[in-house]
Design an enzyme around this catalytic site. Structure first.
Site, PDB file in Angstrom:
ATOM      1  CB  CYS A 133     -14.166   8.785 -51.707  1.00  0.00           C
ATOM      2  SG  CYS A 133     -14.679   7.799 -52.914  1.00  0.00           S
TER       3      CYS A 133
ATOM      4  CG  HIS B 286      -9.613  10.006 -53.576  1.00  0.00           C
ATOM      5  ND1 HIS B 286      -9.667   9.288 -52.163  1.00  0.00           N
ATOM      6  CD2 HIS B 286     -10.531   9.441 -54.241  1.00  0.00           C
ATOM      7  CE1 HIS B 286     -10.343   8.393 -52.291  1.00  0.00           C
ATOM      8  NE2 HIS B 286     -11.187   8.357 -53.534  1.00  0.00           N
TER       9      HIS B 286
ATOM     10  CD  GLU C 180      -7.006  11.360 -50.686  1.00  0.00           C
ATOM     11  OE1 GLU C 180      -7.789  12.274 -50.770  1.00  0.00           O
ATOM     12  OE2 GLU C 180      -7.730  10.160 -50.486  1.00  0.00           O
TER      13      GLU C 180
ATOM     14  N   GLY D  85      22.564   1.553 -36.866  1.00  0.00           N
ATOM     15  CA  GLY D  85      23.104   2.379 -38.045  1.00  0.00           C
ATOM     16  C   GLY D  85      22.192   3.037 -38.965  1.00  0.00           C
ATOM     17  N   GLY D  86      20.791   2.583 -38.956  1.00  0.00           N
ATOM     18  CA  GLY D  86      19.683   3.089 -39.662  1.00  0.00           C
ATOM     19  C   GLY D  86      19.321   4.408 -39.053  1.00  0.00           C
ATOM     20  CB  VAL D  87      16.901   6.915 -40.757  1.00  0.00           C
ATOM     21  CG1 VAL D  87      16.570   8.418 -40.457  1.00  0.00           C
ATOM     22  CG2 VAL D  87      18.034   7.232 -42.198  1.00  0.00           C
ATOM     23  CG  ASP D  88      13.425   4.744 -38.866  1.00  0.00           C
ATOM     24  OD1 ASP D  88      13.251   5.770 -39.359  1.00  0.00           O
ATOM     25  OD2 ASP D  88      12.598   3.846 -39.424  1.00  0.00           O
ATOM     26  CB  SER D  89      17.722   2.768 -34.280  1.00  0.00           C
ATOM     27  OG  SER D  89      18.854   2.596 -34.957  1.00  0.00           O
TER      28      SER D  89
END
Ligand code: XMP
Length: 508
Positions: free
Chosen positions: A78, A166, A168, A221-225
């Site tokens: 684009c 586009h 994507e 307790g979350g996914v990332d940490s």
């Protein structure tokens, strides 16, 4: 560095989507602002120029020196395509007809490597106000639609391509095929960037970077940490100390359950009960941002004190992920802060520790895939997002231990109901909100004047936009009765049917 594609961002809302699509091909890529990208090293196999809200005809239009890329394959999308066309002697003018939305390819040059396997008639998605009206002589048109003559072009005998649609977005049906043609056939990427390879490289790098140094991490307790901690633990074992703070705003029983599952993973973790300290810091506060700041500040104090009890720590580990670190290009002025998220943002500055962030290059779904490959419990990987300030921003108005206890019960009934009805994985995030109002009800022959709770469940991809989840009425009815019958002090339950935007997911 693994071999990679560089995406130069001109400010399009779809730039992150380009990166995700390339990553889905098991190819590493990174986004950089068009005016601030690293020196091109041999691991870079190709360049993508993104779209933009700007016009190449603007006086101060974002620009890039194409000479820097040498003979590397370049794909302009684009704005990127219009910029290349204009800079090389073609012309770009305002479109006379609508070039927005679905269109069909009316002609395709199949011998073009970018368009191999893509046929006439396939649907693509356009979104532009300008259009390319002429190309320099050494360029040729490779695809058109009924209304856009230059839907795709290439520079003859080079690996330089432009497309005005586009690839994507999912509305462009052959979009992933086209990106694969570019990244694999044209750039020669091997598609070997898998979770397994990521883990191997990352653990190797962490070993080199950390040596025998000690690292401290706050887990939530979350996914990332959790995934970040397991990676660091794999690299340095017990030299990693983890701290899990009970801020008194967690879900029911969450503190003990999460501690137990971390211990089960072999992590060296200390649970710190600071409930009363948080309640004291929050006493009398009603304004959402003031509450967030008090929670953030108290967290930093508690964590800092705990970290100082561990001798010789020199690193702070964090679960920062890619969307948090991509420098957003501000071509239309600075973006507005709607809520101050990431309440532990001040931690590294405050603690003067070096920071190690093993997930800095990953999107959320990639973090889950890595977690899965690491063998982390699917119950942890599938957990709904939960905000750092926890129930603190779901109790509207001031916070007391009694209100927390009441909301924990309501939230528990809602979340366990979602799980037992097989609905938990269908929603992106769910929770209950305690409203600062009382309403009249009748229980038995008694008039009641008790609290109102709202239930919120949303479907979303990344939390940036969301729709309310269309949970079955029978389920909502069952949960409402269960809450009103079991939680003393609540006589009314409402369900939030607002989407984001214009609302937000959290109420504060
Ligand atoms: P909103 O309410 O802005 O939320 O639509 C989008 C996502 O962000 C989470 N959220 C927060 N996370 N600290 C956090 O760590 C915060 O202060 C905070 N506020 C909102 C929210 O739960 C949702 O997942």
């Amino acid at each position: 560095m693994p071999e990679q594609i560089l995406i130069l961002d001109f400010g399009s809302q779809y730039t992150q989507l380009i990166a995700r699509r390339i990553r889905e091909l098991n190819i590493y890529c990174q986004i950089f602002p068009f005016n601030h990208y690293p020196t091109i090293t041999p691991d870079v196999k190709g360049i993508i120029l993104s779209g933009s809200p700007c016009s190449v005809r603007d006086e101060d239009a974002p620009d890039v020196d194409l000479g820097v890329f040498g003979n590397l394959p370049v794909l302009g999308i684009c704005y990127g395509a219009q910029l290349m066309a204009q800079k090389t002697g073609g012309s770009v003018t305002p479109s006379k007809i609508r070039e927005y939305g679905r269109a069909r390819l009316s002609s395709v040059l199949n011998s073009d490597p970018l368009l191999a396997g893509i046929s006439t008639g396939e649907q693509v998605w356009m979104s532009h106000g300008d259009t390319i009206t002429a190309l320099a002589p050494e360029y040729e048109i490779t695809a058109s639609t009924d209304s856009v003559n230059v839907a795709a072009y290439r520079k003859r005998n080079t690996n330089c391509y432009g497309i005005q649609f586009h690839p994507e977005v999912t509305h462009t049906i052959p979009g992933q095929k086209l990106l694969q043609n570019f990244a694999v056939s044209i750039c020669g990427c091997r598609q070997d960037w898998t979770p397994g390879q990521f883990i191997e490289n990352t653990v190797h790098k962490l070993k080199e970077q950390l040596g025998s140094d000690k690292v401290v991490m706050a887990l939530s307790g979350g996914v990332d940490s959790t995934v970040a901690a397991v990676l660091v633990h794999k690299a340095i074992g017990q030299s990693l100390s983890c701290i899990f703070v009970d801020n008194g705003l967690l879900r029911k029983d969450e503190f003990n359950q999460v501690l137990a599952s971390y211990r089960g993973m072999g992590l060296n973790i200390k649970g710190v009960d600071s409930k009363q300290r948080f309640y004291a810091a929050l006493k009398g506060l009603t304004e959402p941002e003031a509450k967030r700041k008090a929670i953030g500040k108290t967290f930093i104090e508690v964590f800092d004190e705990e970290a100082h009890l561990i001798s010789g720590v020199s690193w702070l580990g964090q679960g920062t992920i890619y969307p948090d670190v991509i420098e957003s290009v501000s071509v239309k002025g600075p973006s507005v802060t709607i809520k101050s998220h990431h309440n532990v943002g001040g931690l590294p500055e405050h603690m003067k520790l070096k920071v190690v962030e093993p997930l800095r290059s990953l999107f959320k779904d990639e973090v889950r895939r890595v977690g899965h490959t690491l063998g982390i419990d699917p119950a942890i990987l599938g957990r709904h997002p939960f905000p750092g300030p926890g129930l603190g921003i779901r109790i509207l108005g001031d916070i007391t231990a009694e209100k927390v206890a009441l909301l924990q019960e309501v939230d528990h009934l809602f979340i366990s109901g979602l799980k037992s009805h097989g609905l938990y994985d269908q929603v992106w995030q769910a929770g209950a909100i305690l409203l600062p109002i009382h309403s009249v009800g009748v229980m038995g022959d008694e008039r009641t004047y008790e609290q109102v709770v709202a239930l919120r469940a949303v479907v979303s991809v990344d939390g940036m936009t969301a729709d309310w989840s269309h949970l079955p009425f029978e389920f909502l009815s069952e949960i409402s009765s269960s809450i009103i019958n079991k939680v003393k002090g609540v006589n009314r339950v409402v369900y939030d049917i607002s989407s984001k935007p214009p609302s937000t997911i959290e109420w504060e």
